[in-house]
Design an enzyme around this catalytic site. Sequence first.
Site, PDB file in Angstrom:
ATOM      1  N   TYR A 153       0.841  -1.205   0.000  1.00 23.00           N
ATOM      2  CA  TYR A 153       0.000   0.000   0.000  1.00 23.00           C
ATOM      3  C   TYR A 153       0.879   1.261   0.000  1.00 23.00           C
ATOM      4  CZ  TYR A 153      -4.022   2.892   1.532  1.00 23.00           C
ATOM      5  OH  TYR A 153      -5.032   3.832   1.639  1.00 23.00           O
ATOM      6  N   LYS A 157       0.905   4.153  -2.827  1.00 27.39           N
ATOM      7  CA  LYS A 157       0.474   5.513  -2.473  1.00 27.39           C
ATOM      8  C   LYS A 157       1.617   6.521  -2.626  1.00 27.39           C
ATOM      9  CE  LYS A 157      -3.866   4.613  -1.588  1.00 27.39           C
ATOM     10  NZ  LYS A 157      -4.889   5.090  -2.516  1.00 27.39           N
TER      11      LYS A 157
HETATM   12  N1  LIG Z   1     -10.137   5.292   4.865  1.00 26.21           N
HETATM   13  C1  LIG Z   1      -8.922   5.746   5.103  1.00 26.21           C
HETATM   14  O1  LIG Z   1      -8.506   5.918   6.247  1.00 26.21           O
HETATM   15  C2  LIG Z   1      -8.010   6.117   3.970  1.00 26.21           C
HETATM   16  C3  LIG Z   1      -6.816   6.783   4.276  1.00 26.21           C
HETATM   17  C4  LIG Z   1      -5.966   7.143   3.252  1.00 26.21           C
HETATM   18  C5  LIG Z   1      -6.292   6.855   1.944  1.00 26.21           C
HETATM   19  N2  LIG Z   1      -7.450   6.182   1.670  1.00 26.21           N
HETATM   20  C6  LIG Z   1      -7.739   5.908   0.257  1.00 26.21           C
HETATM   21  O2  LIG Z   1      -8.985   6.473  -0.053  1.00 26.21           O
HETATM   22  C7  LIG Z   1      -9.551   5.770  -1.160  1.00 26.21           C
HETATM   23  C8  LIG Z   1     -10.993   5.423  -0.832  1.00 26.21           C
HETATM   24  O3  LIG Z   1     -10.987   4.503   0.247  1.00 26.21           O
HETATM   25  P1  LIG Z   1     -12.178   4.387   1.306  1.00 26.21           P
HETATM   26  O4  LIG Z   1     -11.574   4.518   2.643  1.00 26.21           O
HETATM   27  O5  LIG Z   1     -13.296   5.256   0.909  1.00 26.21           O
HETATM   28  O6  LIG Z   1     -12.510   2.844   1.134  1.00 26.21           O
HETATM   29  P2  LIG Z   1     -13.789   2.078   0.577  1.00 26.21           P
HETATM   30  O7  LIG Z   1     -13.415   0.647   0.653  1.00 26.21           O
HETATM   31  O8  LIG Z   1     -15.016   2.561   1.246  1.00 26.21           O
HETATM   32  O9  LIG Z   1     -13.859   2.550  -0.952  1.00 26.21           O
HETATM   33  C9  LIG Z   1     -13.030   2.040  -1.957  1.00 26.21           C
HETATM   34  C10 LIG Z   1     -13.880   1.836  -3.202  1.00 26.21           C
HETATM   35  O10 LIG Z   1     -13.013   1.423  -4.265  1.00 26.21           O
HETATM   36  C11 LIG Z   1     -13.702   0.435  -5.005  1.00 26.21           C
HETATM   37  N3  LIG Z   1     -12.757  -0.415  -5.730  1.00 26.21           N
HETATM   38  C12 LIG Z   1     -11.871  -1.282  -5.195  1.00 26.21           C
HETATM   39  N4  LIG Z   1     -11.204  -1.917  -6.178  1.00 26.21           N
HETATM   40  C13 LIG Z   1     -11.671  -1.429  -7.349  1.00 26.21           C
HETATM   41  C14 LIG Z   1     -11.365  -1.677  -8.713  1.00 26.21           C
HETATM   42  N5  LIG Z   1     -10.445  -2.597  -9.072  1.00 26.21           N
HETATM   43  N6  LIG Z   1     -12.034  -0.984  -9.663  1.00 26.21           N
HETATM   44  C15 LIG Z   1     -12.969  -0.078  -9.316  1.00 26.21           C
HETATM   45  N7  LIG Z   1     -13.315   0.193  -8.038  1.00 26.21           N
HETATM   46  C16 LIG Z   1     -12.662  -0.472  -7.071  1.00 26.21           C
HETATM   47  C17 LIG Z   1     -14.476  -0.355  -3.974  1.00 26.21           C
HETATM   48  O11 LIG Z   1     -15.540  -1.093  -4.564  1.00 26.21           O
HETATM   49  C18 LIG Z   1     -14.941   0.738  -3.021  1.00 26.21           C
HETATM   50  O12 LIG Z   1     -16.218   1.228  -3.376  1.00 26.21           O
HETATM   51  C19 LIG Z   1      -8.645   4.581  -1.405  1.00 26.21           C
HETATM   52  O13 LIG Z   1      -7.763   4.881  -2.475  1.00 26.21           O
HETATM   53  C20 LIG Z   1      -7.874   4.456  -0.126  1.00 26.21           C
HETATM   54  O14 LIG Z   1      -6.644   3.826  -0.297  1.00 26.21           O
HETATM   55  C21 LIG Z   1      -8.309   5.823   2.648  1.00 26.21           C
END
Ligand SMILES: NC(=O)c1ccc[n+]([C@@H]2O[C@H](COP(=O)([O-])OP(=O)(O)OC[C@H]3O[C@@H](n4cnc5c(N)ncnc54)[C@H](O)[C@@H]3O)[C@@H](O)[C@H]2O)c1
Length: 246
Positions: A153, A157
Site C-alpha cells: 500500500y 500511495k
Molecule cells: N479510509 C482511510 O482511512 C483512507 C486513508 C488514506 C487513503 N485512503 C484511500 O482512499 C480511497 C478510498 O478509500 P475508502 O476509505 O473510501 O474505502 P472504501 O473501501 O469505502 O472505498 C473504496 C472503493 O473502491 C472500489 N474499488 C476497489 N477496487 C476497485 C477496482 N479494481 N475498480 C474499481 N473500483 C474499485 C471499492 O468497490 C470501493 O467502493 C482509497 O484509495 C484508499 O486507499 C483511505
Amino acid sequence: MRGLKNKVVIITGAASGIGKATALRFAEEGANVVVADFADGTATVKEVTEKGVQAIYVQVNVTDMENVKTMVAKAIEVFGKVDVLINNAGITRDAMMKKMTKEAWDAVIDVNLTGVFNCTSAVLPHILEQKSGVVLTTSSVVGIYGNLGQTNYAAAKWGVIGMTKSWAKEMAKNGIRFNCVAPGFIATEMVKKIPEQVLNEKILIKVPAMRLGEPEEVAAAFAFLASDDAKFINGAVLSVDGACTL
Ligand SMILES: NC(=O)c1ccc[n+]([C@@H]2O[C@H](COP(=O)([O-])OP(=O)(O)OC[C@H]3O[C@@H](n4cnc5c(N)ncnc54)[C@H](O)[C@@H]3O)[C@@H](O)[C@H]2O)c1
C-alpha cells in the site's frame, strides 16, 4: 467553490466511503457525476441526483484498461466531456513484509497504482484536446511516511505522488492540473477492517484530535483542488490527516 457548476467529474471508487462523499460534495457544487466503481454505485447515483444534478453509474475495474476506456467513452457519450478525474478506487491487503505474498503485492499495486495510470491515460486525450482539466488522486499519509504491515500500500500511495508530480511538470503548459490528497485515518469501510484495539492504542493516540476523519472532510479537499480557487496549485499533496503525522 468557484468553477465547479456544470463540470463533469469521474470519481472511481464512488460506491462507498471517500468516493461517495466526494460525489455528493461535487453534486452540491453543481457538478454532474460519473460514479465509477467495481461495486454497485446505484445508491450513490440516487443520492447525487436528489441534489439536482445528473449522474450515471459505470461499472469499472480500474485494473482493466479496456474497461477504463469504456468508462471514459460512456462519460463522453452521456455528458459530452470530462473536466475532472478523481482516482480514488483503492484496496488494502495488509501483512508484515515477512508474510506478504506476491499475490497481495500484485493486487494492491494493480488497483492503487496501475489503476491510476489506466484511468489517467484514458482521460488524457480528452482533457488535452479541450486544454483544461484536473486529475486528482487519493494518496495516503502511509504513502508519505510508510506504515507497518503496508509495504504494498505504501509503495502504491508513494508511487501516485511521483506520477502526479511528473504529470504536473509535463502538462502544466496544457492547462491541466494534477494533485494528490493524502488522507490520514478516515472513518470508512477500509478502516473498519482495522482491529479496534489497534485503532485505539496505535492509531487514535497519534491524532491530536483523538478522532478519525470523516469522508466529507476529504471530499472538501477534492472540491477545493478541482475548483478555480486552486488554479495555481499543481503537483501538490494536500494532507487531510488531523495532524496525525506531526
Ligand atoms: N479510509 C482511510 O482511512 C483512507 C486513508 C488514506 C487513503 N485512503 C484511500 O482512499 C480511497 C478510498 O478509500 P475508502 O476509505 O473510501 O474505502 P472504501 O473501501 O469505502 O472505498 C473504496 C472503493 O473502491 C472500489 N474499488 C476497489 N477496487 C476497485 C477496482 N479494481 N475498480 C474499481 N473500483 C474499485 C471499492 O468497490 C470501493 O467502493 C482509497 O484509495 C484508499 O486507499 C483511505
